[in-house]
Design a protein around this motif. Structure first.
Motif, PDB file in Angstrom:
ATOM      1  N   GLY A 107       0.802  -1.210   0.000  1.00 23.30           N
ATOM      2  CA  GLY A 107       0.000   0.000   0.000  1.00 23.30           C
ATOM      3  C   GLY A 107       0.834   1.259   0.000  1.00 23.30           C
ATOM      4  N   GLU A 108       2.151   1.104  -0.047  1.00 24.50           N
ATOM      5  CA  GLU A 108       3.057   2.258  -0.033  1.00 24.50           C
ATOM      6  C   GLU A 108       4.008   2.206  -1.236  1.00 24.50           C
ATOM      7  OE1 GLU A 108       3.352   2.921   4.823  1.00 24.50           O
ATOM      8  OE2 GLU A 108       4.936   1.792   3.766  1.00 24.50           O
ATOM      9  N   CYS A 109       4.602   3.346  -1.534  1.00 28.99           N
ATOM     10  CA  CYS A 109       5.588   3.431  -2.626  1.00 28.99           C
ATOM     11  C   CYS A 109       6.611   4.497  -2.288  1.00 28.99           C
ATOM     12  CB  CYS A 109       4.911   3.738  -3.959  1.00 28.99           C
ATOM     13  SG  CYS A 109       4.174   5.385  -4.056  1.00 28.99           S
ATOM     14  N   VAL A 110       7.668   4.552  -3.099  1.00 25.23           N
ATOM     15  CA  VAL A 110       8.727   5.548  -2.944  1.00 25.23           C
ATOM     16  C   VAL A 110       8.881   6.294  -4.263  1.00 25.23           C
ATOM     17  CG1 VAL A 110      11.205   5.900  -2.599  1.00 25.23           C
ATOM     18  CG2 VAL A 110       9.966   4.258  -1.174  1.00 25.23           C
ATOM     19  N   LYS A 111       8.869   7.611  -4.189  1.00 28.18           N
ATOM     20  CA  LYS A 111       9.210   8.385  -5.387  1.00 28.18           C
ATOM     21  C   LYS A 111      10.679   8.143  -5.696  1.00 28.18           C
ATOM     22  CE  LYS A 111       8.777  12.959  -7.467  1.00 28.18           C
ATOM     23  NZ  LYS A 111       8.371  14.368  -7.272  1.00 28.18           N
ATOM     24  N   ILE A 112      11.007   7.884  -6.973  1.00 28.48           N
ATOM     25  CA  ILE A 112      12.367   7.460  -7.299  1.00 28.48           C
ATOM     26  C   ILE A 112      12.849   8.158  -8.562  1.00 28.48           C
ATOM     27  CG2 ILE A 112      11.692   5.448  -8.724  1.00 28.48           C
ATOM     28  CD1 ILE A 112      13.991   3.910  -7.253  1.00 28.48           C
TER      29      ILE A 112
END
Length: 426
Positions: A107-112
């Motif tokens: 349910g989470e992500c990282v801007k990359i």
């Protein structure tokens, strides 16, 4: 070391008085194989452009060193992808050159950013322009549409380009600009390469004038030396220019002895045709093991090949276009082979002939041509100017040679033909 007669006897159907281009090339390949390998040296990358690698360059690292992002976007665990849109909360930003520290849950992500190390547990990246980003209170929410990517997309894996312990560049490869960058990406500053070939060259004939000489009736200015200088220089050879040698047996013998002492290869132009009233052929026979051929080709029928002591001799015709054609067909592949290059033959391009070309089987013909791309993407070639063997202008106007092979007959307009392109050669 095998003599020229030994090499000729080992080749089925070898006839020096009616020699096909293929048989001549095969003979030269066997001749060069009898030579000891040339020495090597170690150079910095900036000095090694165009040289041939003498030993495999083994990668000391993985390239890339870590799994990383192929684009700017958002990284997440791809197992969450399904039949419906995915909504993920952004928990941080990963920049190139610095590993992101933290944990990412479902349910989470990282801007990359492009090139940034993939955070642990994440295997998929979606391009930022394919998402919808919205704020929900203090949180940033990224919405990913369904069906536009699969788990693992847009991730570069560690070692995907080059793997540690495996050859990154094989011996015999040429250090092109791209190859220099590849070696540099491994952190390697110096490479072992073969030394350049030294090639001595001179023109022969009383009718040949050097630049600066006054013009006189029946004489011509020497263009061949400048053409051959350019061809050899493009290949990275060390060129020993010995000028024009007159039809004098003493001068010719001195020139051949000096050239064979100081060079790996000797190239001459003129003096190898049947019945010519000069001393070139006699001096070649006196000083070395030399064969004189009549090659079934146009232009460039007469040619001499052999050894002078420890060096290889190529006696080319005198006509300017014939010099270039025989150099490209025979000399260049031999020099590349001597230099340790694993790719010593020039690949042909296929193009449709714009016009009908007359040709009888029984010889190979090289016609100057110009290749262009038509609006539909088709490659088309047409003859470039006057095809006479002494006409230099059409060689300048052409960008390749139309190769009509030994057994090939006439070509109709629209038929495909082989073309030897000039790029990087002429």
């Amino acid at each position: 070391m095998k003599s020229l007669d030994d090499i000729a006897q080992a080749l089925q159907g070898f006839d020096p008085q009616a020699l096909s281009v293929d048989k001549a090339q095969e003979f030269i390949q066997h001749l060069v194989q009898t030579l000891p390998p040339i020495s090597t040296e170690e150079l910095g990358l900036m000095q090694a452009l165009g040289r041939v690698v003498a030993q495999d360059i083994v990668s000391p690292i993985n390239v890339p060193a870590h799994d990383n992002s192929a684009m700017d976007g958002f990284a997440f665990d791809g197992q969450q992808l399904g039949q419906t849109a995915l909504r993920l909360r952004v928990v941080g930003t990963a920049f190139a050159g610095k590993a992101w520290q933290g944990t990412v849950s479902l349910g989470e992500c990282v801007k990359i950013m492009t090139g940034a190390v993939m955070p642990a547990g994440l295997d998929t990246v979606i391009a930022q322009e394919l998402t919808t980003v919205a704020n929900s209170g203090a949180d940033t929410i990224v919405e990913i549409p369904a069906g536009i990517l699969q788990a693992g997309d847009n991730r570069r894996k560690a070692g995907e380009d080059l793997q540690q312990g495996l050859p990154a560049l094989r011996a015999g490869s040429t250090l092109t600009p791209a190859a220099l960058g590849l070696v540099a990406s491994l952190g390697i500053a110096k490479v072992k390469v073969y030394r350049p070939l030294s090639v001595a060259y001179f023109s022969t004939g009383d009718e040949v004038l050097s630049l600066g000489d006054a013009i006189r009736e029946g004489a011509v200015y020497d263009s061949n030396r400048y053409t051959v200088f350019g061809l050899l220089s493009r290949m990275g050879c060390q060129v020993i220019d010995m000028g024009v040698v007159r039809d004098d047996p003493i001068l010719l013998e001195q020139a051949f002895q000096q050239a064979s002492t100081n060079a790996d290869v000797v190239i001459t132009s003129g003096g190898v045709s049947v019945g010519e009233a000069d001393f070139t052929k006699a001096i070649m026979k006196k000083l070395g093991d030399v064969a004189f051929w009549k090659i079934a080709m146009r232009p460039g029928r007469p040619m001499a090949v052999g050894r002078l002591g420890d060096c290889i001799l190529f006696g080319l015709p005198g006509n300017p276009v014939a010099v270039m054609v025989t150099f490209l067909a025979f000399v260049k592949p031999a020099l590349l082979q001597m230099m340790g290059c694993s790719r010593s033959t020039t690949p042909y391009l296929r193009a449709k002939s714009a016009v009908a070309l007359r040709k009888k089987p029984g010889r190979t013909e090289y016609q100057r041509g110009f290749v262009r791309t038509l609006p539909d993407g088709t490659l088309q070639v047409e003859a470039a100017g006057n095809q006479g063997s002494g006409v230099l202008r059409s060689m300048v106007e052409a960008n390749g040679l139309i190769v009509l092979h030994h057994q090939q007959s006439s070509v109709a307009a629209g038929d495909e033909v082989d073309v030897m392109m000039f790029d990087g050669a002429i």
